[in-house]
Write a protein that holds these residues in place. Structure first.
Motif, mmCIF file in Angstrom:
data_model
loop_
_atom_site.group_PDB
_atom_site.id
_atom_site.type_symbol
_atom_site.label_atom_id
_atom_site.label_comp_id
_atom_site.label_asym_id
_atom_site.label_seq_id
_atom_site.Cartn_x
_atom_site.Cartn_y
_atom_site.Cartn_z
ATOM 1 N N LEU A 238 0.838 -1.189 0.000
ATOM 2 C CA LEU A 238 0.000 0.000 0.000
ATOM 3 C C LEU A 238 0.873 1.239 0.000
ATOM 4 C CD1 LEU A 238 -2.824 -0.795 2.587
ATOM 5 C CD2 LEU A 238 -3.152 -0.335 0.152
ATOM 6 N N MET A 239 0.393 2.305 -0.640
ATOM 7 C CA MET A 239 1.122 3.572 -0.640
ATOM 8 C C MET A 239 0.131 4.720 -0.503
ATOM 9 S SD MET A 239 2.269 3.778 -4.678
ATOM 10 C CE MET A 239 2.701 2.046 -4.884
ATOM 11 N N PHE A 240 0.531 5.741 0.234
ATOM 12 C CA PHE A 240 -0.333 6.898 0.432
ATOM 13 C C PHE A 240 -0.288 7.830 -0.774
ATOM 14 C CE2 PHE A 240 -0.366 11.454 1.402
ATOM 15 C CZ PHE A 240 -1.698 11.590 1.770
ATOM 16 N N GLY A 241 -1.464 8.360 -1.139
ATOM 17 C CA GLY A 241 -1.552 9.396 -2.158
ATOM 18 C C GLY A 241 -2.604 10.406 -1.768
ATOM 19 N N SER A 242 -2.342 11.680 -1.999
ATOM 20 C CA SER A 242 -3.283 12.723 -1.590
ATOM 21 C C SER A 242 -4.419 12.920 -2.587
ATOM 22 C CB SER A 242 -2.544 14.052 -1.425
ATOM 23 O OG SER A 242 -2.103 14.549 -2.688
ATOM 24 N N ASP A 243 -4.157 12.674 -3.872
ATOM 25 C CA ASP A 243 -5.053 13.025 -4.963
ATOM 26 C C ASP A 243 -5.341 14.530 -4.988
ATOM 27 O OD1 ASP A 243 -6.455 12.424 -7.284
ATOM 28 O OD2 ASP A 243 -8.352 12.128 -6.227
ATOM 29 N N TRP A 244 -4.356 15.323 -4.573
ATOM 30 C CA TRP A 244 -4.460 16.779 -4.683
ATOM 31 C C TRP A 244 -4.373 17.177 -6.159
ATOM 32 C CZ3 TRP A 244 -1.533 20.691 -6.761
ATOM 33 C CH2 TRP A 244 -1.778 21.977 -6.311
ATOM 34 N N PRO A 245 -5.096 18.151 -6.651
ATOM 35 C CA PRO A 245 -6.028 19.007 -5.930
ATOM 36 C C PRO A 245 -7.470 18.525 -5.935
ATOM 37 C CG PRO A 245 -5.692 19.886 -8.115
ATOM 38 C CD PRO A 245 -4.835 18.657 -8.022
ATOM 39 N N VAL A 246 -7.728 17.322 -6.508
ATOM 40 C CA VAL A 246 -9.096 16.808 -6.508
ATOM 41 C C VAL A 246 -9.611 16.664 -5.076
ATOM 42 C CG1 VAL A 246 -10.603 14.939 -7.272
ATOM 43 C CG2 VAL A 246 -8.650 15.613 -8.686
ATOM 44 N N CYS A 247 -8.724 16.281 -4.164
ATOM 45 C CA CYS A 247 -9.123 16.105 -2.764
ATOM 46 C C CYS A 247 -9.690 17.369 -2.150
ATOM 47 C CB CYS A 247 -7.947 15.599 -1.929
ATOM 48 S SG CYS A 247 -6.618 16.813 -1.692
ATOM 49 N N THR A 248 -9.317 18.540 -2.689
ATOM 50 C CA THR A 248 -9.764 19.794 -2.089
ATOM 51 C C THR A 248 -11.265 20.018 -2.246
ATOM 52 O OG1 THR A 248 -9.270 21.104 -4.092
ATOM 53 C CG2 THR A 248 -7.509 20.857 -2.457
ATOM 54 N N LEU A 249 -11.918 19.176 -3.035
ATOM 55 C CA LEU A 249 -13.376 19.214 -3.095
ATOM 56 C C LEU A 249 -13.997 18.802 -1.765
ATOM 57 C CD1 LEU A 249 -13.805 17.520 -6.578
ATOM 58 C CD2 LEU A 249 -14.332 19.921 -6.055
ATOM 59 N N SER A 268 2.433 -0.733 13.006
ATOM 60 C CA SER A 268 3.717 -0.495 13.657
ATOM 61 C C SER A 268 4.455 0.620 12.932
ATOM 62 C CB SER A 268 4.564 -1.769 13.615
ATOM 63 O OG SER A 268 4.968 -2.050 12.280
ATOM 64 N N ALA A 269 5.505 1.121 13.551
ATOM 65 C CA ALA A 269 6.300 2.183 12.931
ATOM 66 C C ALA A 269 6.878 1.722 11.597
ATOM 67 C CB ALA A 269 7.414 2.622 13.872
ATOM 68 N N THR A 270 7.303 0.473 11.519
ATOM 69 C CA THR A 270 7.859 -0.070 10.277
ATOM 70 C C THR A 270 6.798 -0.151 9.196
ATOM 71 O OG1 THR A 270 9.514 -1.347 11.496
ATOM 72 C CG2 THR A 270 9.018 -2.058 9.246
ATOM 73 N N GLU A 271 5.605 -0.582 9.579
ATOM 74 C CA GLU A 271 4.522 -0.689 8.613
ATOM 75 C C GLU A 271 4.084 0.687 8.107
ATOM 76 O OE1 GLU A 271 2.324 -4.773 10.172
ATOM 77 O OE2 GLU A 271 1.865 -2.851 11.144
ATOM 78 N N ARG A 272 4.041 1.661 9.007
ATOM 79 C CA ARG A 272 3.666 3.012 8.591
ATOM 80 C C ARG A 272 4.721 3.612 7.675
ATOM 81 N NH1 ARG A 272 -0.177 5.768 11.788
ATOM 82 N NH2 ARG A 272 1.035 7.702 11.802
ATOM 83 N N ALA A 273 5.984 3.313 7.947
ATOM 84 C CA ALA A 273 7.055 3.813 7.082
ATOM 85 C C ALA A 273 6.918 3.246 5.673
ATOM 86 C CB ALA A 273 8.416 3.459 7.674
ATOM 87 N N ALA A 274 6.487 1.993 5.574
ATOM 88 C CA ALA A 274 6.270 1.396 4.264
ATOM 89 C C ALA A 274 5.126 2.084 3.543
ATOM 90 C CB ALA A 274 5.987 -0.094 4.405
ATOM 91 N N LEU A 275 4.000 2.228 4.217
ATOM 92 C CA LEU A 275 2.798 2.773 3.581
ATOM 93 C C LEU A 275 2.979 4.231 3.190
ATOM 94 C CD1 LEU A 275 -0.808 2.014 4.738
ATOM 95 C CD2 LEU A 275 -0.184 4.290 3.958
ATOM 96 N N PHE A 276 3.671 4.995 4.030
ATOM 97 C CA PHE A 276 3.789 6.435 3.775
ATOM 98 C C PHE A 276 5.052 6.824 3.004
ATOM 99 C CE2 PHE A 276 0.594 6.572 7.155
ATOM 100 C CZ PHE A 276 -0.292 7.499 6.629
ATOM 101 N N ALA A 277 5.889 5.848 2.662
ATOM 102 C CA ALA A 277 7.080 6.205 1.884
ATOM 103 C C ALA A 277 7.712 5.013 1.181
ATOM 104 C CB ALA A 277 8.115 6.889 2.782
#
Length: 295
Positions: A238-249, A268-277
């Protein structure tokens, strides 16, 4: 692969557009009126830096060949954009040559993936057409991932395409656009689990707030859908994406990140590091953006 960008957050999905250069024909109707204006990297940069985002992936918006070279040139001069998911006509017989040509352009080393607006195709089996299959094979041969922007009823075709192209990495954008506003999980959840069962598939935790009620959404509204993909794919896919600027709706950039962090607080911290980067860095083979020169 270049040095990892994991010390900061990676936003694996955002857009920019300039309506004086090219119309965005999909921005129609009253609901989308707030984003029918220009959005630039200069607009995004302060919000991204304030949120701790160190690198982003700029994603195509229209099926126009000229857009990807423009995005690559932006990335080449950017302190933020580490990669570009571009567009090429998968049905054209010279997909391999087109991809090779993009890589020779200014910023061509920032081409990290390909996408097409499959959601706009009336044929739910579009991904399985012989000419599209040939194009997908060329993307895989080029070593590039393929982003899937689809609606729930198109997910079965995504499963078949991923089965037929085990050499190609597929990245599902926006969880496959589940019907969050209605609260329904099926048949979306079953289809997503079928896709996640294939090892060459990944998913972006993105686009949730605009599939919910844009005025009244809460994190609890999003949670069943986030939990489904967390269980199905796991943080390493999994990876985080903002979908900016569509998200601003529906939310500010900071609110989208805060919601994603709340949805993943049990990791966990390791799992969050994977998902967010880490996942985005690995899948898209991101290199650090251009370094700023301090004078």
């Amino acid at each position: 692969m270049g040095a990892a960008v994991t010390p900061d957050l990676v936003d694996a999905h955002h857009h920019v557009w300039d309506l004086s250069v090219r119309d965005q024909e999909w921005i129609t109707g009253e609901a989308l009126a707030p984003i029918r204006r220009n959005f630039s990297l200069d607009d995004l940069l302060p919000e991204a830096r304030a949120a701790g985002v160190g690198a982003t992936v700029l994603v195509q918006t229209v099926t126009v060949a000229e857009e990807t070279p423009e995005f690559l040139a932006l990335a080449a001069e950017s302190d933020l954009v580490a990669g570009v998911v571009g567009w090429t006509d998968l049905t054209h017989p010279d997909v391999s040559d087109a991809l090779a040509g993009m890589r020779q352009l200014p910023g061509g080393q920032r081409l990290v993936g390909i996408r097409h607006q499959v959601q706009a195709e009336p044929d739910p089996q579009w991904l399985l057409r012989p000419d599209v299959r040939r194009g997908l094979a060329a993307v895989g041969t080029a070593g590039l991932p393929y982003d899937l922007v689809v609606l729930p009823h198109q997910l079965p075709a995504c499963v078949k395409a991923a089965q037929e192209h085990p050499e190609l990495t597929f990245v599902l954008d926006h969880l496959g656009k589940p019907p969050i506003a209605s609260g329904a999980l099926e048949p979306w959840a079953a289809a997503v689990r079928s896709l996640a069962a294939l090892p060459n598939t990944f998913c972006k935790l993105s686009g949730l707030v605009t599939e919910a009620d844009p005025k009244t959404w809460t994190v609890d509204d999003l949670r069943p859908y986030a939990d489904t993909v967390l269980e199905a794919f796991g943080p390493d896919r999994l990876m985080f994406g903002s979908d900016w600027p569509v998200c601003t709706l529906a939310a500010t950039y900071a609110q989208v990140i805060e919601a994603a962090q709340e949805l993943t607080e049990s990791l966990s911290a390791t799992e969050r590091a994977a998902l967010f980067a880490g996942t985005a860095t690995r899948v898209y083979r991101l290199r650090p953006p251009r370094l700023s020169v301090v004078g």
